[in-house]
Design a protein around this motif. Structure first.
Motif, PDB file in Angstrom:
ATOM      1  N   LYS A 121      -5.696 -30.928 -11.418  1.00 24.08           N
ATOM      2  CA  LYS A 121      -5.548 -29.503 -11.592  1.00 24.08           C
ATOM      3  C   LYS A 121      -4.617 -29.102 -12.550  1.00 24.08           C
ATOM      4  O   LYS A 121      -4.910 -28.170 -13.570  1.00 24.08           O
ATOM      5  CB  LYS A 121      -5.180 -28.828 -10.170  1.00 24.08           C
TER       6      LYS A 121
ATOM      7  N   LEU B 279      -5.677 -29.547 -16.410  1.00 25.53           N
ATOM      8  CA  LEU B 279      -6.619 -28.733 -17.165  1.00 25.53           C
ATOM      9  C   LEU B 279      -6.285 -28.157 -18.286  1.00 25.53           C
ATOM     10  O   LEU B 279      -4.984 -27.782 -18.791  1.00 25.53           O
ATOM     11  CB  LEU B 279      -6.869 -27.468 -16.101  1.00 25.53           C
TER      12      LEU B 279
ATOM     13  N   PHE C 192     -10.449 -31.430 -18.440  1.00 29.68           N
ATOM     14  CA  PHE C 192      -9.349 -32.171 -17.490  1.00 29.68           C
ATOM     15  C   PHE C 192      -8.990 -33.430 -18.212  1.00 29.68           C
ATOM     16  O   PHE C 192      -9.597 -34.068 -18.927  1.00 29.68           O
ATOM     17  CB  PHE C 192      -9.863 -32.466 -16.320  1.00 29.68           C
TER      18      PHE C 192
ATOM     19  N   ALA D 273     -12.212 -36.582 -13.198  1.00 27.98           N
ATOM     20  CA  ALA D 273     -12.639 -35.337 -12.962  1.00 27.98           C
ATOM     21  C   ALA D 273     -14.111 -35.300 -13.313  1.00 27.98           C
ATOM     22  O   ALA D 273     -14.804 -34.406 -12.559  1.00 27.98           O
ATOM     23  CB  ALA D 273     -11.687 -34.241 -13.970  1.00 27.98           C
TER      24      ALA D 273
END
Length: 94
Positions: free
Chosen positions: A41, A44, A57, A62
């Protein structure tokens, strides 16, 4: 994109597939679907230009979450349709 992690839904508003029992056992209570350490996360990134936006990503794994694999169904992060990688209508309208 943060909405995807919070709602656990793809761009077409379809809920992410539940984790398999084997995965839950391996996680031993750590994290949630698509979130264990936060590294993916946090990796990103995006850029925009004249008439385009690219979202990606910085973690190689990912791709398995976006497109799926033999052992895991796709979760659909930025893309709404796994067949061609295009954004969902909802994302295109944003």
């Amino acid at each position: 994109m943060a909405e995807r992690f919070e709602s656990k839904r793809d761009p077409n508003d379809v809920p992410w597939v539940d984790l398999k029992a084997m995965t839950l056992k391996a996680k031993k209570g750590r994290g949630d679907t698509l979130y264990e350490t936060g590294e993916m996360k946090d990796s990103l990134s995006w850029r925009q230009g004249d008439g385009f936006v690219e979202i990606g990503f910085g973690k190689r794994y990912a791709a398995f979450h976006e497109w799926g694999s033999k052992r895991m169904k796709r979760r659909g992060l930025p893309h709404g349709r796994g067949e061609d990688g295009s954004a969902a209508a909802k994302a295109q309208a944003a």
